[in-house]
Design a protein around this motif. Structure first.
Motif, mmCIF file in Angstrom:
data_model
loop_
_atom_site.group_PDB
_atom_site.id
_atom_site.type_symbol
_atom_site.label_atom_id
_atom_site.label_comp_id
_atom_site.label_asym_id
_atom_site.label_seq_id
_atom_site.Cartn_x
_atom_site.Cartn_y
_atom_site.Cartn_z
ATOM 1 N N UNK A 203 0.838 -1.235 -0.057
ATOM 2 C CA UNK A 203 -0.058 0.084 -0.061
ATOM 3 C C UNK A 203 0.823 1.179 -0.042
ATOM 4 N N UNK A 204 2.233 1.031 0.651
ATOM 5 C CA UNK A 204 2.766 2.272 0.732
ATOM 6 C C UNK A 204 3.172 2.537 -0.904
ATOM 7 N N UNK A 205 3.754 1.748 -1.408
ATOM 8 C CA UNK A 205 4.520 1.748 -2.718
ATOM 9 C C UNK A 205 3.163 2.277 -3.612
ATOM 10 N N UNK A 206 2.184 1.849 -3.449
ATOM 11 C CA UNK A 206 1.070 2.364 -4.277
ATOM 12 C C UNK A 206 0.748 3.867 -4.089
ATOM 13 N N UNK A 207 1.016 4.263 -2.749
ATOM 14 C CA UNK A 207 0.720 5.896 -2.394
ATOM 15 C C UNK A 207 1.888 6.314 -3.173
#
Length: 96
Positions: free
Chosen positions: A14-18
Motif C-alpha cells: 500500500x505504501x508503494x501504491x501511495x
C-alpha cells in the motif's frame, strides 16, 4: 530546458501504491504525461532542482528508480514524434 522524467515505483505494498500516486502528482505539477511513468517537463534550472528534491522525497531508493534526462536543444534535431500523441507546445502557457 526540456527534461524527461521516468520512474518505476514498486507497488507491491500500500505504501508503494501511495508513493506511485504522489510521484505522478509531483510530475504533473511540472509537465505532461507522455506515457504511464514518463513525463516531459519544461523547466528552468531552479525548477529542475526543486522537482528532483520533491521526487527524491517521495521515492524509496531501495525499491524504486528515478531517471531525469535533459533533452539538449535544438529540439528539432533531438526530438522525433510519431503516432497520434502530439506534445504540448511548451512556449504557450501551461496551466496545471
Amino acid at each position: 530546458m526540456l527534461i524527461l522524467v521516468s520512474y518505476d515505483v514498486s507497488t507491491e505494498t500500500a505504501a508503494g501504491r501511495r508513493r506511485l500516486r504522489h510521484v505522478a502528482k509531483v510530475c504533473l505539477n511540472y509537465g505532461q504525461r507522455v506515457q504511464k511513468s514518463v513525463f516531459e517537463c519544461k523547466v528552468n534550472l531552479a525548477q529542475m532542482e526543486t522537482l528532483k528534491a520533491e521526487l527524491l522525497d517521495e521515492i524509496d531508493e531501495k525499491e524504486d528508480s528515478l531517471r531525469i534526462y535533459r533533452i539538449t536543444e535544438p529540439l528539432e534535431k533531438n526530438l522525433m514524434e510519431f503516432g497520434k500523441f502530439k506534445a504540448v507546445d511548451f512556449e504557450d502557457t501551461l496551466i496545471v
